[in-house]
Write an enzyme that holds these catalytic residues in place. Structure first.
Site, PDB file in Angstrom:
ATOM      1  CD  GLU A  69      -3.082  -1.154   2.108  1.00 47.82           C
ATOM      2  OE1 GLU A  69      -2.988  -0.354   3.065  1.00 47.82           O
ATOM      3  OE2 GLU A  69      -4.030  -1.941   1.980  1.00 47.82           O
TER       4      GLU A  69
ATOM      5  CD  GLU B 204      -3.359  -6.476   3.281  1.00 45.85           C
ATOM      6  OE1 GLU B 204      -2.136  -6.422   3.051  1.00 45.85           O
ATOM      7  OE2 GLU B 204      -3.973  -5.667   4.014  1.00 45.85           O
TER       8      GLU B 204
ATOM      9  CB  CYS C 252      -8.974  -8.955   6.292  1.00 50.54           C
ATOM     10  SG  CYS C 252      -8.672  -7.229   6.719  1.00 50.54           S
TER      11      CYS C 252
ATOM     12  CG  ASN D 231     -11.582  -8.693  -8.038  1.00 52.69           C
ATOM     13  OD1 ASN D 231     -11.571  -7.660  -8.698  1.00 52.69           O
ATOM     14  ND2 ASN D 231     -11.877  -8.693  -6.742  1.00 52.69           N
TER      15      ASN D 231
END
Length: 508
Positions: free
Chosen positions: A248, A352, A354, A383
């Protein structure tokens, strides 16, 4: 074999392959499956059978978890709400894989279990009787899901990295469980690493968090830091498939950002990859490692990709784009189509995700939440239908509070550990991910599937051809009450009508 993720009411031909879930209700819409040192639910390795349609179902209404049904193709012509037509002649992207992250927090929690329970937990993720993950992500140095902020070289001014050393977290909480996973897996586990921050003395703000960037005079030292990491893990018998350039990179451009971060823009990241990281990997004997740029939120990818690819030095070293899911709820998956169209030789991998991370989610861990599992399922299907080659979850394991996390940035995870009872709990998120990871080995190809009919907007689906030639269809009906009658049509096998129940996922 046609493998799908759906919910359905057809019960004939049911067989349970493995050991069933021991359910426990914590009051959150569905249940968890309880595991301990002596017992854990298991699921046989998928074996295609010529001429047979195998259906694996997980759902909320009946509480099924990867329950298996064997069906015969019946060519039923009755009226249905949805027709799913599968065309294996039209192929799209290959699958790299699915997995989760061996964070410090994950290892700290696993270590609190007895050895037998630890074994069952890793087995649940990486063995043929579990979810059959083949990806593993690792934080290079500390991250927020560590018990403290740290790097591998905190000695100020040590440009030659003479004090570089792996942390106790690597030796106690990461390396042992990575090795355990590799021993249990029947597949090659593709490991990749991501850094959260360079040592504070290399940065503009002299801190591991907050707004700050890597000082240009340390660009080469930071590339050398990567090589030191790869060498250290290689000495432990662990090799890496890939690296991301920065977790990020936008976080480090935000004033007062609360946990480990380092700011980049596309131009500076391109310069560092093209002139430092890439050449250093080549010189160090790591020229085969996959370098992934970006590693941030989906809507920003096209701009970053364009600017990085304009840098000819960076373009030759970048193999793909790592992407995070945290603003996928805003929509626009089509940005992935645009990036793939512009740069078809660069893969897209979700690195990533969550649940429980948003400020409005006041209860970070929701044991048994079907809705959080459905979020995973929907995002993965979307996706994959837009060129993603796989999906990596965040922490493999967390505690009952969603930690530890030194910055109090607690979240949820597919498996939650309760060390007081020497137990761990498998959330619906675990089974949602397993509907993909267990059925789609590396080298599977997405193939064309078209949905038509008056109920086609009620379900989501994605189809694949595996390396063994078997077809896989993954379907979900997220409607709270309504079942959908669906016909699956293939050119070779014929057709089959199935009732897809509400709040369910199916793998055929």
């Amino acid at each position: 074999m046609l493998a799908c993720l759906l919910i359905f009411s057809l019960l004939s031909g049911y067989t349970f392959a493995g050991q069933p879930c021991i359910a426990r209700d914590f009051g959150h819409s569905s249940h968890v499956c309880v595991c301990n040192s002596t017992y854990c639910d298991e699921y046989d390795e998928v074996q295609p059978v010529v001429g047979e349609l195998q259906q694996f179902v997980s759902d909320r209404p009946e509480g099924r978890r990867l329950d298996k049904y064997s069906l015969a193709w019946d060519n039923d012509t009755s009226t249905v709400g949805v027709v799913v037509s599968i065309d294996r002649a039209t192929k799209y992207q290959p699958i790299i894989g699915f997995g989760g992250a061996f964070t410090d927090a994950a290892g700290i929690n696993i270590a609190k279990l007895t050895e037998e329970a630890q074994h069952n937990l890793i087995k649940s993720y990486y063995s043929p009787s579990g979810a059959e993950y083949n990806l593993g992500r690792i934080n290079i140095g500390g991250c927020d899901f560590s018990d403290r902020p740290y790097t591998y070289c905190d000695l100020e001014g040590d440009v030659d990295l003479t004090s570089f050393d792996l942390a106790q977290d690597d030796h106690l909480y990461k390396i042992p469980y990575i090795k355990m996973a590799k021993e249990m897996s029947s597949k090659e586990i593709l490991m990749y690493g991501s850094p959260w921050s360079a040592p504070a003395w290399m940065k503009s703000n002299n801190a591991l968090n907050g707004q700050g960037y890597l000082l240009p005079e340390y660009y080469q030292a930071w590339a050398d830091y990567y090589l030191k990491f790869l060498d250290a893990y290689k000495e432990e018998g662990i090799s890496f498939w890939g690296l991301t350039a920065q977790n990020e990179p936008m976080d480090g451009n935000i004033p007062d950002f609360t946990f480990n971060c380092m700011g980049w823009n596309a131009s500076t990241q391109a310069t560092w990859i093209g002139q430092h990281l890439g050449p250093s990997l080549d010189a160090g004997g790591y020229e085969d490692i996959k370098v992934m740029a970006f590693d941030d939120q989906r809507p920003l990818l096209p701009g970053w990709a364009n600017e990085i690819m304009e840098d000819t030095d960076a373009a030759k070293y970048v193999d793909g784009w790592a992407v995070h899911w945290y603003v996928d709820f805003l929509g626009s998956p089509g940005v992935l189509d645009r990036v793939n169209e512009m740069y078809p030789d660069k893969f897209i991998l979700f690195s990533e995700a969550c649940t429980g991370s948003y400020p409005w989610e006041l209860q970070k861990v929701l044991l048994g939440s079907w809705e959080r599992g459905q979020e995973y399922i929907n995002d993965i299907i979307t996706n994959l239908n837009h060129w993603s080659t796989g999906w990596t979850d965040w922490n493999l394991v967390l505690d009952m509070n969603g930690g530890p996390n030194w910055a109090n940035n607690f979240v949820d995870a597919p498996i939650i550990v309760n060390p007081e009872n020497d137990e761990f709990y498998k959330n619906p998120m675990y089974y949602g991910l397993a509907h993909f990871s267990k059925f789609l080995p590396e080298g599977s190809y997405r193939i064309k599937n078209e949905m038509s009919g008056y109920d086609s907007d009620r379900i989501e689906s994605v189809a694949f051809e595996r390396p063994d030639g078997a077809l896989v269809l993954i379907v979900t009906n997220q409607h709270a009450e309504q079942a959908v009658r669906m016909r699956i049509v293939t050119e070779a096998e014929g057709s089959q009508v199935i009732s897809i129940g509400p709040q369910s996922v199916h793998s055929f």
